[in-house]
Design a protein around this motif. Structure first.
Motif, short mmCIF file in Angstrom:
data_model
loop_
_atom_site.label_atom_id
_atom_site.label_comp_id
_atom_site.label_asym_id
_atom_site.label_seq_id
_atom_site.Cartn_x
_atom_site.Cartn_y
_atom_site.Cartn_z
N ALA A 86 16.18 36.81 -3.14
CA ALA A 86 15.09 36.96 -2.18
C ALA A 86 14.33 38.25 -2.45
N LEU A 87 13.04 38.21 -2.16
CA LEU A 87 12.27 39.44 -2.09
C LEU A 87 12.43 39.95 -0.67
N ILE A 88 12.83 41.20 -0.54
CA ILE A 88 13.00 41.83 0.76
C ILE A 88 11.73 42.65 1.01
N ILE A 89 11.08 42.38 2.13
CA ILE A 89 9.77 42.96 2.41
C ILE A 89 9.85 43.76 3.70
N GLU A 90 9.50 45.03 3.60
CA GLU A 90 9.43 45.90 4.77
C GLU A 90 8.00 46.39 4.88
N ALA A 91 7.40 46.20 6.06
CA ALA A 91 6.01 46.59 6.27
C ALA A 91 5.92 47.54 7.46
N VAL A 92 5.06 48.53 7.32
CA VAL A 92 4.85 49.51 8.39
C VAL A 92 3.36 49.65 8.63
N GLN A 93 2.97 49.60 9.89
CA GLN A 93 1.61 49.95 10.28
C GLN A 93 1.69 51.31 10.94
N TYR A 94 0.98 52.25 10.39
CA TYR A 94 0.97 53.62 10.92
C TYR A 94 -0.13 53.73 11.96
N GLY A 95 -0.11 54.75 12.73
CA GLY A 95 -1.14 54.95 13.75
C GLY A 95 -0.55 55.68 14.93
N PRO A 96 -1.16 55.50 16.11
CA PRO A 96 -0.68 56.20 17.29
C PRO A 96 0.81 55.95 17.55
N TYR A 97 1.25 54.70 17.27
CA TYR A 97 2.68 54.42 17.31
C TYR A 97 2.99 53.47 16.16
N ARG A 98 4.11 53.71 15.53
CA ARG A 98 4.51 52.96 14.34
C ARG A 98 4.99 51.56 14.72
N GLN A 99 4.52 50.58 13.95
CA GLN A 99 4.95 49.20 14.13
C GLN A 99 5.54 48.73 12.80
N THR A 100 6.58 47.93 12.87
CA THR A 100 7.24 47.48 11.65
C THR A 100 7.52 45.98 11.67
N MET A 101 7.67 45.45 10.48
CA MET A 101 8.02 44.05 10.30
C MET A 101 8.87 43.97 9.04
#
Length: 162
Positions: A86-101
């Motif tokens: 599997a490809l393991i994918i970690e995503a982060v959206q930066y900004g006023p508060y961090r969001q992850t997937m």
């Protein structure tokens, strides 16, 4: 988080394109700036685990110019069928508060007698204010489709049985 899901989809497709010929993916760190410009670094180290750790550190630290970033590493996931590439994918959206997937994208290795295959993504975790899973999923697949060459490989080898 939807824009970051698109970024994740685009680079997940790129990763699938890379492994479709049987190679192990060199960890990739992709990022997007506020002006929409994207970049990607291949994390070439003495071993893949070292590259993955460097990518996780970079993802955690972020860069002031990034609005979102994605780390993609080649690994395994345990499914009902057993240990699966599997490809393991970690995503982060930066900004006023961090969001992850985070998600895993199982695939069957090209060296398998049955040949290369891409399976359905498995969402493993989302940390954001009010996650809209359907919208994030749609964003992910819009990102996949936006990488024409890789999307063609994905579509040609799609096996939704897993």
């Amino acid at each position: 988080m939807i824009e970051t899901a698109r970024l994740a989809g685009f680079f997940a497709a790129h990763g699938i394109w890379c492994v479709s010929e049987g190679e192990t993916l060199i960890p990739m760190l992709a990022y997007e700036h506020a002006d929409g410009e994207r970049g990607m670094d291949r994390l070439m180290h003495d071993d893949f685990a070292e590259g993955a750790r460097a990518g996780q550190d970079a993802l955690q630290d972020g860069d002031p110019s990034w609005i979102g970033a994605v780390l993609i590493i080649d690994g395994y996931i345990h499914l009902d069928q057993g240990k699966t590439d599997a490809l393991i994918i970690e995503a982060v959206q930066y900004g006023p508060y961090r969001q992850t997937m985070s998600l895993a994208l199982p695939y069957r290795h090209a060296g398998n007698p049955a040949g290369f295959a891409v399976h359905k993504p498995k969402f493993m975790g989302v940390e954001c204010g009010d996650p809209e899973f359907n919208a994030m999923g749609e964003g992910f697949f819009q990102g996949v489709a936006s990488h024409a060459e890789a999307a063609a490989v994905w579509d040609a080898h799609l096996d939704e049985s897993i």
